[in-house]
Write a protein that holds these residues in place. Sequence first.
Motif, PDB file in Angstrom:
ATOM      1  N   GLU A   1      41.840  37.382  46.606  1.00  0.00           N
ATOM      2  CA  GLU A   1      41.089  36.066  47.094  1.00  0.00           C
ATOM      3  C   GLU A   1      39.983  36.619  47.962  1.00  0.00           C
ATOM      4  O   GLU A   1      38.932  35.742  48.102  1.00  0.00           O
ATOM      5  CB  GLU A   1      42.141  35.339  48.098  1.00  0.00           C
ATOM      6  CG  GLU A   1      43.405  34.901  47.376  1.00  0.00           C
ATOM      7  CD  GLU A   1      42.934  33.308  46.546  1.00  0.00           C
ATOM      8  OE1 GLU A   1      41.906  32.658  46.872  1.00  0.00           O
ATOM      9  OE2 GLU A   1      43.727  33.442  45.855  1.00  0.00           O
ATOM     10  N   THR A   2      39.921  37.755  48.477  1.00  0.00           N
ATOM     11  CA  THR A   2      38.906  38.214  49.532  1.00  0.00           C
ATOM     12  C   THR A   2      37.891  38.914  48.617  1.00  0.00           C
ATOM     13  O   THR A   2      36.782  39.409  49.027  1.00  0.00           O
ATOM     14  CB  THR A   2      39.430  38.985  50.382  1.00  0.00           C
ATOM     15  OG1 THR A   2      40.182  40.050  49.978  1.00  0.00           O
ATOM     16  CG2 THR A   2      40.290  38.302  51.643  1.00  0.00           C
ATOM     17  N   THR A   3      38.105  39.143  47.262  1.00  0.00           N
ATOM     18  CA  THR A   3      36.910  39.930  46.547  1.00  0.00           C
ATOM     19  C   THR A   3      35.878  39.109  46.265  1.00  0.00           C
ATOM     20  O   THR A   3      35.951  37.839  45.696  1.00  0.00           O
ATOM     21  CB  THR A   3      37.667  40.252  45.331  1.00  0.00           C
ATOM     22  OG1 THR A   3      38.771  41.292  45.576  1.00  0.00           O
ATOM     23  CG2 THR A   3      36.510  41.149  44.611  1.00  0.00           C
ATOM     24  N   GLU A   4      34.837  39.513  46.908  1.00  0.00           N
ATOM     25  CA  GLU A   4      33.327  38.632  46.549  1.00  0.00           C
ATOM     26  C   GLU A   4      32.828  38.718  45.469  1.00  0.00           C
ATOM     27  O   GLU A   4      32.740  39.944  44.830  1.00  0.00           O
ATOM     28  CB  GLU A   4      32.658  39.035  47.684  1.00  0.00           C
ATOM     29  CG  GLU A   4      32.920  38.394  49.108  1.00  0.00           C
ATOM     30  CD  GLU A   4      31.894  38.425  50.140  1.00  0.00           C
ATOM     31  OE1 GLU A   4      30.697  38.597  49.928  1.00  0.00           O
ATOM     32  OE2 GLU A   4      32.228  38.354  51.341  1.00  0.00           O
ATOM     33  N   THR A   5      32.550  37.708  44.654  1.00  0.00           N
ATOM     34  CA  THR A   5      31.959  37.902  43.350  1.00  0.00           C
ATOM     35  C   THR A   5      30.490  37.341  43.369  1.00  0.00           C
ATOM     36  O   THR A   5      29.988  36.948  44.344  1.00  0.00           O
ATOM     37  CB  THR A   5      32.567  37.049  42.255  1.00  0.00           C
ATOM     38  OG1 THR A   5      32.598  35.621  42.828  1.00  0.00           O
ATOM     39  CG2 THR A   5      34.141  37.579  42.045  1.00  0.00           C
ATOM     40  N   PRO A   6      29.380  37.988  42.667  1.00  0.00           N
ATOM     41  CA  PRO A   6      29.849  39.024  41.461  1.00  0.00           C
ATOM     42  C   PRO A   6      30.245  40.253  41.939  1.00  0.00           C
ATOM     43  O   PRO A   6      29.728  40.844  42.961  1.00  0.00           O
ATOM     44  CB  PRO A   6      28.397  39.009  40.793  1.00  0.00           C
ATOM     45  CG  PRO A   6      27.291  38.731  41.780  1.00  0.00           C
ATOM     46  CD  PRO A   6      28.023  37.530  42.799  1.00  0.00           C
ATOM     47  N   PHE A   7      31.219  40.819  40.717  1.00  0.00           N
ATOM     48  CA  PHE A   7      31.733  42.209  41.139  1.00  0.00           C
ATOM     49  C   PHE A   7      31.905  42.766  39.851  1.00  0.00           C
ATOM     50  O   PHE A   7      32.315  42.376  38.945  1.00  0.00           O
ATOM     51  CB  PHE A   7      33.188  41.889  41.805  1.00  0.00           C
ATOM     52  CG  PHE A   7      33.624  43.107  42.657  1.00  0.00           C
ATOM     53  CD1 PHE A   7      33.102  43.618  43.782  1.00  0.00           C
ATOM     54  CD2 PHE A   7      34.605  43.932  41.822  1.00  0.00           C
ATOM     55  CE1 PHE A   7      33.394  44.630  44.331  1.00  0.00           C
ATOM     56  CE2 PHE A   7      34.960  45.033  42.427  1.00  0.00           C
ATOM     57  CZ  PHE A   7      34.347  45.571  43.911  1.00  0.00           C
ATOM     58  N   THR A   8      31.365  44.264  39.744  1.00  0.00           N
ATOM     59  CA  THR A   8      31.348  45.013  38.833  1.00  0.00           C
ATOM     60  C   THR A   8      31.973  46.254  38.943  1.00  0.00           C
ATOM     61  O   THR A   8      31.848  46.931  39.867  1.00  0.00           O
ATOM     62  CB  THR A   8      30.030  45.073  38.065  1.00  0.00           C
ATOM     63  OG1 THR A   8      29.316  43.783  37.836  1.00  0.00           O
ATOM     64  CG2 THR A   8      29.964  45.952  37.049  1.00  0.00           C
ATOM     65  N   ILE A   9      33.042  46.465  38.326  1.00  0.00           N
ATOM     66  CA  ILE A   9      33.615  47.822  38.353  1.00  0.00           C
ATOM     67  C   ILE A   9      33.215  48.629  36.993  1.00  0.00           C
ATOM     68  O   ILE A   9      33.441  48.036  35.789  1.00  0.00           O
ATOM     69  CB  ILE A   9      35.293  47.423  38.076  1.00  0.00           C
ATOM     70  CG1 ILE A   9      35.657  46.476  39.160  1.00  0.00           C
ATOM     71  CG2 ILE A   9      35.943  48.907  38.061  1.00  0.00           C
ATOM     72  CD1 ILE A   9      36.935  46.069  39.177  1.00  0.00           C
TER      73      ILE A   9
ATOM     74  N   LEU B   1      25.492  38.218  33.734  1.00  0.00           N
ATOM     75  CA  LEU B   1      26.658  38.229  34.122  1.00  0.00           C
ATOM     76  C   LEU B   1      26.765  38.319  35.531  1.00  0.00           C
ATOM     77  O   LEU B   1      28.062  38.598  35.981  1.00  0.00           O
ATOM     78  CB  LEU B   1      27.606  39.080  33.305  1.00  0.00           C
ATOM     79  CG  LEU B   1      27.714  38.743  31.728  1.00  0.00           C
ATOM     80  CD1 LEU B   1      28.435  39.830  31.150  1.00  0.00           C
ATOM     81  CD2 LEU B   1      28.078  37.352  31.659  1.00  0.00           C
ATOM     82  N   ASP B   2      25.785  38.674  36.228  1.00  0.00           N
ATOM     83  CA  ASP B   2      25.988  38.852  37.837  1.00  0.00           C
ATOM     84  C   ASP B   2      25.907  37.615  38.319  1.00  0.00           C
ATOM     85  O   ASP B   2      24.918  36.970  38.953  1.00  0.00           O
ATOM     86  CB  ASP B   2      24.500  39.497  38.027  1.00  0.00           C
ATOM     87  CG  ASP B   2      24.589  40.185  39.434  1.00  0.00           C
ATOM     88  OD1 ASP B   2      25.483  40.591  39.818  1.00  0.00           O
ATOM     89  OD2 ASP B   2      23.672  40.136  40.373  1.00  0.00           O
ATOM     90  N   LEU B   3      27.230  36.850  38.136  1.00  0.00           N
ATOM     91  CA  LEU B   3      27.300  35.625  38.636  1.00  0.00           C
ATOM     92  C   LEU B   3      28.581  35.501  39.645  1.00  0.00           C
ATOM     93  O   LEU B   3      29.661  36.398  39.596  1.00  0.00           O
ATOM     94  CB  LEU B   3      27.707  34.700  37.263  1.00  0.00           C
ATOM     95  CG  LEU B   3      26.557  34.593  36.197  1.00  0.00           C
ATOM     96  CD1 LEU B   3      27.213  34.017  35.152  1.00  0.00           C
ATOM     97  CD2 LEU B   3      25.224  34.062  36.765  1.00  0.00           C
ATOM     98  N   ARG B   4      28.379  34.460  40.584  1.00  0.00           N
ATOM     99  CA  ARG B   4      29.629  34.026  41.416  1.00  0.00           C
ATOM    100  C   ARG B   4      30.848  33.810  40.578  1.00  0.00           C
ATOM    101  O   ARG B   4      30.666  33.235  39.252  1.00  0.00           O
ATOM    102  CB  ARG B   4      29.450  32.832  42.091  1.00  0.00           C
ATOM    103  CG  ARG B   4      29.889  32.629  43.353  1.00  0.00           C
ATOM    104  CD  ARG B   4      29.119  31.613  43.835  1.00  0.00           C
ATOM    105  NE  ARG B   4      28.805  30.485  43.068  1.00  0.00           N
ATOM    106  CZ  ARG B   4      27.532  29.760  42.969  1.00  0.00           C
ATOM    107  NH1 ARG B   4      26.517  30.464  43.407  1.00  0.00           N
ATOM    108  NH2 ARG B   4      27.585  28.724  42.386  1.00  0.00           N
ATOM    109  N   ASN B   5      32.153  34.235  40.839  1.00  0.00           N
ATOM    110  CA  ASN B   5      33.412  33.903  40.084  1.00  0.00           C
ATOM    111  C   ASN B   5      33.475  34.695  38.790  1.00  0.00           C
ATOM    112  O   ASN B   5      33.953  34.446  37.956  1.00  0.00           O
ATOM    113  CB  ASN B   5      33.489  32.529  39.688  1.00  0.00           C
ATOM    114  CG  ASN B   5      33.557  31.490  41.012  1.00  0.00           C
ATOM    115  OD1 ASN B   5      34.330  32.191  41.830  1.00  0.00           O
ATOM    116  ND2 ASN B   5      32.904  30.586  41.366  1.00  0.00           N
TER     117      ASN B   5
END
Length: 418
Positions: free
Chosen positions: A36-44, A207-211
Amino acid sequence: MENPCLVLSDAPVGLKSDGLGFQRYVRPLVSIITGETTETPFTIGVFGPWGSGKSSLLRMIDESLAGDYADRTVRVHFNPWVHRKEPTMLLPLLHTLQDTLKEDGKQRFREVVGRLGHVIATLTSDVLLRKASGGNVSIEKIKEVSKQYAEQRGMVESEIRNLRKTLQAQADVVAENGSRLVIFIDDLDRCEPHEIIDLLESVKLFLDLRNVIVVMAIAKNVVDRGVAVKYRDFGFEAAKVVEIGDEYLDKMIQLPLTLMPIDTGAFLGHLTLPQELEAHAHLLEEMVAPNPRRIKRVLNAYSVMRTIAQADPELHRLRPDVVLRLLVLRIQSPELYEAVIVRPELAAALEDAYGGRLSPEAADHRFVERYGTTSATPMKEALKRFHRSQEYLGAVFGGTAFAEEKEQLPRYLTMLGS
Ligand SMILES: Nc1ncnc2c1ncn2[C@@H]1O[C@H](COP(=O)(O)OP(=O)(O)O)[C@@H](O)[C@H]1O
Ligand SMILES: [Mg+2]
């Protein structure tokens, strides 16, 4: 009854066939992706060389999400290599997204699917784009074109920003339905250098987007090659290229994960070895590069040799450990292997050098007497070049196997070929 030729599949494996303890990566990554706390956008970014297990890890993360978080994640699989012939990576990326959302069991995303269809149709038929691109649309060209477009029409917003907005709105709709978009991008390493940069640009732009969470498998040297091609005209040195590649990825990737070196012994224990190799598992462990794909290649090459040898009584008695040593050489040090083909005595000479029985500096007549060569010079040169040139050679030549099989060596080499 002859033994069947056991060939190990090179396909990426899932959780059930994990022989490298990948759960240690899967668990934390899944908890980050679903947290829940992972802020998006997020890239691994999953980093590792060719054959180290990147595709397998992506597959395991996917399985784990499908098993425990089926409703809370929409998993999209994009394989740029499949689409490498298309003029831009953006369209297939959107298509893949649309196809995945269409398949949602509960049909939660019907509206998003429709919207994406609209975006795709607009992009595909965009006369401006096609006219300017001459059939070859790159991200740069899209940017260029949309700049011209904006300039010409005095539009404030570029096409790209509009597209981003539309995509963001759709990702938000997916999130409102309780899901996060997880986009897996694999097999980048199979693409051409310029295609890689095109894809990375598309990811950064769209794709650098929220959610949205992106999980990418990356072989760093492949990205560096992409950078080198892209900045060819600047004539950067290799070190600079690596640095630019680092910066490039730094900007895109919030969580880089580099696969740790594998435990070769444990991996060999997990595989089914031909029976006669069990006694030589330790030798193999010392010789072979710590890379699962390489290990499988050596074993598969061995199995093929063994099947050939079984059918021939002359070859049947060749020693498995000698075959293994030569196969590893052939795969890991082709130049040295070629040198041994030209001068099979070199193998015994290297054993003597590693065993401290002969110095590469020894007098010429010692070479001539010991190995029956006519001239010592090429042997001495080869010894100087290869002795201690790589650590694993200590294991390959750490005994007297080649000296013992001296008479038969040409036969081994004929069987193995070059
Ligand atoms: N965790 C694992 N357990 C067992 N075998 C693995 C594991 N990871 C990779 N392999 C094997 O290693 C080889 C390379 O794996 P792959 O995932 O395709 O690597 P990459 O994508 O980095 O090139 C394949 O043969 C695969 O089956
Ligand atoms: Mg792969």
